[in-house]
Design a protein around this motif. Structure first.
Motif, PDB file in Angstrom:
ATOM      1  N   SER A  14     -32.469 -15.208   3.592  1.00 52.25           N
ATOM      2  CA  SER A  14     -31.747 -16.397   3.147  1.00 52.25           C
ATOM      3  C   SER A  14     -32.199 -16.762   1.750  1.00 52.25           C
ATOM      4  O   SER A  14     -33.307 -16.475   1.339  1.00 52.25           O
ATOM      5  N   CYS A  15     -31.323 -17.405   1.031  1.00 56.09           N
ATOM      6  CA  CYS A  15     -31.640 -17.844  -0.329  1.00 56.09           C
ATOM      7  C   CYS A  15     -32.825 -18.799  -0.315  1.00 56.09           C
ATOM      8  O   CYS A  15     -33.710 -18.722  -1.151  1.00 56.09           O
ATOM      9  N   GLU A 179     -31.421 -12.203  -9.819  1.00 53.54           N
ATOM     10  CA  GLU A 179     -30.988 -10.868  -9.391  1.00 53.54           C
ATOM     11  C   GLU A 179     -31.471  -9.793 -10.358  1.00 53.54           C
ATOM     12  O   GLU A 179     -31.903  -8.711  -9.945  1.00 53.54           O
ATOM     13  N   GLU A 180     -31.412 -10.088 -11.640  1.00 52.97           N
ATOM     14  CA  GLU A 180     -31.855  -9.123 -12.651  1.00 52.97           C
ATOM     15  C   GLU A 180     -33.361  -8.886 -12.584  1.00 52.97           C
ATOM     16  O   GLU A 180     -33.832  -7.752 -12.738  1.00 52.97           O
ATOM     17  N   GLY A 186     -35.191  -8.428  -0.783  1.00 43.80           N
ATOM     18  CA  GLY A 186     -34.395  -8.222   0.418  1.00 43.80           C
ATOM     19  C   GLY A 186     -33.093  -8.994   0.430  1.00 43.80           C
ATOM     20  O   GLY A 186     -32.043  -8.462   0.822  1.00 43.80           O
ATOM     21  N   TYR A 187     -33.132 -10.234   0.007  1.00 41.62           N
ATOM     22  CA  TYR A 187     -31.916 -11.055  -0.022  1.00 41.62           C
ATOM     23  C   TYR A 187     -30.931 -10.512  -1.060  1.00 41.62           C
ATOM     24  O   TYR A 187     -29.730 -10.426  -0.795  1.00 41.62           O
ATOM     25  N   ILE A 188     -31.461 -10.132  -2.213  1.00 44.75           N
ATOM     26  CA  ILE A 188     -30.598  -9.595  -3.276  1.00 44.75           C
ATOM     27  C   ILE A 188     -29.892  -8.333  -2.795  1.00 44.75           C
ATOM     28  O   ILE A 188     -28.678  -8.167  -2.981  1.00 44.75           O
ATOM     29  N   ASN A 190     -29.333  -7.257   0.347  1.00 43.93           N
ATOM     30  CA  ASN A 190     -28.496  -7.391   1.531  1.00 43.93           C
ATOM     31  C   ASN A 190     -27.388  -8.437   1.426  1.00 43.93           C
ATOM     32  O   ASN A 190     -26.371  -8.312   2.108  1.00 43.93           O
ATOM     33  N   VAL A 191     -27.568  -9.444   0.585  1.00 46.54           N
ATOM     34  CA  VAL A 191     -26.596 -10.535   0.509  1.00 46.54           C
ATOM     35  C   VAL A 191     -25.926 -10.604  -0.864  1.00 46.54           C
ATOM     36  O   VAL A 191     -24.705 -10.619  -0.977  1.00 46.54           O
ATOM     37  N   SER A 192     -26.740 -10.654  -1.914  1.00 44.44           N
ATOM     38  CA  SER A 192     -26.183 -10.831  -3.258  1.00 44.44           C
ATOM     39  C   SER A 192     -25.434  -9.599  -3.754  1.00 44.44           C
ATOM     40  O   SER A 192     -24.317  -9.703  -4.281  1.00 44.44           O
ATOM     41  N   ARG A 193     -26.065  -8.432  -3.628  1.00 47.29           N
ATOM     42  CA  ARG A 193     -25.505  -7.227  -4.223  1.00 47.29           C
ATOM     43  C   ARG A 193     -24.082  -6.909  -3.734  1.00 47.29           C
ATOM     44  O   ARG A 193     -23.206  -6.580  -4.538  1.00 47.29           O
ATOM     45  N   PRO A 194     -23.792  -7.022  -2.428  1.00 46.33           N
ATOM     46  CA  PRO A 194     -22.412  -6.755  -1.996  1.00 46.33           C
ATOM     47  C   PRO A 194     -21.392  -7.679  -2.652  1.00 46.33           C
ATOM     48  O   PRO A 194     -20.271  -7.246  -2.968  1.00 46.33           O
ATOM     49  N   LYS A 195     -21.751  -8.934  -2.885  1.00 55.51           N
ATOM     50  CA  LYS A 195     -20.828  -9.869  -3.533  1.00 55.51           C
ATOM     51  C   LYS A 195     -20.624  -9.498  -4.999  1.00 55.51           C
ATOM     52  O   LYS A 195     -19.505  -9.518  -5.516  1.00 55.51           O
TER      53      LYS A 195
END
Length: 210
Positions: A14-15, A179-180, A186-188, A190-195
């Protein structure tokens, strides 16, 4: 036990669980780019939204912060509790000669699910709501029109709120370009990267050249 395991898994990615409130906070500040236009969006964790916009040509800067509440409570520890009026938001500074507000709206509605009320995936709470903070009447009208245009593309009703921007408060320094700076988080992953990749695929002709 399965319920407990599910909750633990959501917290892991989670964020909210990834931030470090012990890190130094930078002073709230406004970035003033005289020749640029500005848009402000909230669509879940600001790390995802910020990185989705920053890959786009014409976006000079995207800044993570808080909108919808007052300056005194614009602090990650307070906002992440869900007890303030803020949403995690991103202020987008863009060159209107390269990209227009309508295209930014399309990117916004691609980068998150506007049919989820007060949540985005594993992130739950009013601070993760979908909201457009318009800066003027023109942005309001364009946003209303875009939501009507895109409504048939979603199987559920769009629940994105719209509010006049009263103030934007820059988030702590460690949230900026998260993100950079942390591509293997883990969150980046599994959650951020797909978006981010979803936006990149749809707007591939508008990506910044490396």
């Amino acid at each position: 036990m399965k319920y407990i395991a599910l909750i633990a898994g959501l917290l892991l990615f989670s964020c909210q669980s990834q931030g470090n409130d012990k890190e130094a906070k930078t002073a709230t500040q406004e970035i003033n780019y005289q020749e640029l236009d500005t848009a402000t969006f909230a669509g879940g964790c600001f790390w995802c939204v910020e990185a989705s916009f920053e890959q786009i040509q014409g976006v000079v800067e995207a800044v993570s912060g808080y909108a919808g509440g007052d300056k005194e409570s614009a602090d990650y520890g307070l906002v992440s509790s869900g007890r303030t009026a803020h949403a995690e938001a991103v202020q987008v500074y863009f060159d209107p000669s390269v990209i227009d507000y309508e295209t930014l709206l399309e990117i916004f509605f691609t980068a998150h699910d506007p049919t989820q009320l007060n949540r985005q995936g594993p992130d739950v709470g009013s601070q993760y709501r979908s909201e457009i903070f318009y800066h003027n009447e023109e942005q309001k009208q364009l946003a209303e029109a875009k939501m009507k245009e895109l409504a048939p593309d979603f199987s559920n009703p769009i629940v994105t709120k719209m509010s006049k921007l009263d103030g934007f408060f820059m988030a702590e320094e460690y949230h900026q370009d998260y993100e950079e700076k942390h591509p293997n988080n883990g969150y980046i992953v599994n959650v951020s990267r797909p978006k981010i990749e979803k936006v990149a695929k749809k707007f591939k002709d508008r990506l910044k050249k490396n």
